[in-house]
Design a protein around this motif. Sequence first.
Motif, mmCIF file in Angstrom:
data_model
loop_
_atom_site.group_PDB
_atom_site.id
_atom_site.type_symbol
_atom_site.label_atom_id
_atom_site.label_comp_id
_atom_site.label_asym_id
_atom_site.label_seq_id
_atom_site.Cartn_x
_atom_site.Cartn_y
_atom_site.Cartn_z
ATOM 1 N N SER A 189 17.583 4.367 8.089
ATOM 2 C CA SER A 189 17.740 3.297 7.097
ATOM 3 C C SER A 189 19.190 2.807 7.058
ATOM 4 O O SER A 189 19.438 1.609 6.917
ATOM 5 C CB SER A 189 17.257 3.732 5.716
ATOM 6 O OG SER A 189 18.081 4.716 5.170
ATOM 7 N N VAL A 247 12.000 6.107 1.808
ATOM 8 C CA VAL A 247 11.129 6.591 0.745
ATOM 9 C C VAL A 247 10.640 7.970 1.169
ATOM 10 O O VAL A 247 10.020 8.114 2.223
ATOM 11 C CB VAL A 247 9.928 5.642 0.523
ATOM 12 C CG1 VAL A 247 9.010 6.180 -0.551
ATOM 13 C CG2 VAL A 247 10.418 4.244 0.174
ATOM 14 N N ARG A 273 7.356 -7.163 0.354
ATOM 15 C CA ARG A 273 7.638 -5.729 0.444
ATOM 16 C C ARG A 273 6.803 -5.145 1.568
ATOM 17 O O ARG A 273 5.627 -5.450 1.689
ATOM 18 C CB ARG A 273 7.259 -5.011 -0.837
ATOM 19 C CG ARG A 273 8.157 -5.314 -1.996
ATOM 20 C CD ARG A 273 7.725 -4.623 -3.250
ATOM 21 N NE ARG A 273 7.302 -3.248 -2.994
ATOM 22 C CZ ARG A 273 7.024 -2.381 -3.932
ATOM 23 N NH1 ARG A 273 7.098 -2.736 -5.189
ATOM 24 N NH2 ARG A 273 6.657 -1.160 -3.639
ATOM 25 N N LYS A 282 12.342 -4.708 1.526
ATOM 26 C CA LYS A 282 12.025 -5.656 0.459
ATOM 27 C C LYS A 282 12.954 -6.851 0.611
ATOM 28 O O LYS A 282 14.144 -6.690 0.886
ATOM 29 C CB LYS A 282 12.251 -5.037 -0.918
ATOM 30 C CG LYS A 282 11.416 -3.826 -1.209
ATOM 31 C CD LYS A 282 11.790 -3.241 -2.560
ATOM 32 C CE LYS A 282 11.084 -1.926 -2.796
ATOM 33 N NZ LYS A 282 11.536 -1.293 -4.033
ATOM 34 N N THR A 302 5.345 3.496 7.563
ATOM 35 C CA THR A 302 5.112 4.910 7.275
ATOM 36 C C THR A 302 4.790 5.693 8.532
ATOM 37 O O THR A 302 4.273 5.158 9.513
ATOM 38 C CB THR A 302 3.948 5.096 6.285
ATOM 39 O OG1 THR A 302 2.772 4.546 6.846
ATOM 40 C CG2 THR A 302 4.242 4.429 4.961
ATOM 41 N N SER A 352 15.472 0.860 2.385
ATOM 42 C CA SER A 352 15.629 2.209 1.844
ATOM 43 C C SER A 352 14.635 3.170 2.471
ATOM 44 O O SER A 352 13.592 2.776 2.980
ATOM 45 C CB SER A 352 15.459 2.200 0.323
ATOM 46 O OG SER A 352 14.170 1.724 -0.020
ATOM 47 N N SER A 400 11.256 1.450 3.677
ATOM 48 C CA SER A 400 10.855 0.365 2.791
ATOM 49 C C SER A 400 11.760 -0.841 3.022
ATOM 50 O O SER A 400 12.982 -0.718 3.026
ATOM 51 C CB SER A 400 10.960 0.823 1.337
ATOM 52 O OG SER A 400 10.675 -0.240 0.459
ATOM 53 N N ARG A 430 6.228 -1.305 3.809
ATOM 54 C CA ARG A 430 6.571 0.100 4.043
ATOM 55 C C ARG A 430 6.082 0.493 5.421
ATOM 56 O O ARG A 430 4.908 0.361 5.721
ATOM 57 C CB ARG A 430 5.906 1.000 3.014
ATOM 58 C CG ARG A 430 6.664 1.102 1.752
ATOM 59 C CD ARG A 430 6.124 2.233 0.920
ATOM 60 N NE ARG A 430 6.924 2.345 -0.267
ATOM 61 C CZ ARG A 430 6.691 3.184 -1.233
ATOM 62 N NH1 ARG A 430 5.651 3.992 -1.167
ATOM 63 N NH2 ARG A 430 7.458 3.238 -2.278
ATOM 64 N N ALA A 476 8.720 6.995 4.593
ATOM 65 C CA ALA A 476 8.518 5.584 4.919
ATOM 66 C C ALA A 476 9.848 4.855 4.852
ATOM 67 O O ALA A 476 10.733 5.223 4.091
ATOM 68 C CB ALA A 476 7.529 4.953 3.948
#
Length: 116
Positions: free
Chosen positions: A43, A69, A22, A80, A26, A67, A78, A24, A76
Motif C-alpha cells: 500500500s 485492510v 471504492r 477509494k 482481496t 490503504s 482498499s 477492495r 485487502a
Amino acid sequence: RIGDVWVLARPDRFELPTLYVRARLTGSSKPSATDAVTLQLVSALVADAVAEDLYPATVAGLDYTISAVLDADHVALSLKCGGFDEKVPALFDALLRGVRKAADEVVEPRAFAAAK
C-alpha cells in the motif's frame, strides 16, 4: 480478485455532480503476519507510485485513499476515490495503474527498502 466495487453518486447540498468509487482487492487465503506486513508495504508502494501523478487531481478537488485492510479472514488493498463525476473514472484508472506499477516493483528489493 476484486472483493467488491462500489460506485456511489452523492449529490451534496450544493447540487454538485459528485461520484465516489471504492474497490477492495482481496486475497483468497487466511492471511499470515507476513501477508499483513507485505500488504502494508505494498500500500505504501502504491501510494508512492501515484503521488506525483495525482497531485494535480488533489489540487483540483478530487481525493483518493489507498490503504491496507487487515481482517482475521483476509487482507485487502482498499482503493477509494471521489470528486466531480466526470474526472473520477480517470482518477480510478490512475490508481489501478499505480497498483500495477507497484506490483511490478515488488520484485525489486530496493522498493521495499525505500518503503520501510
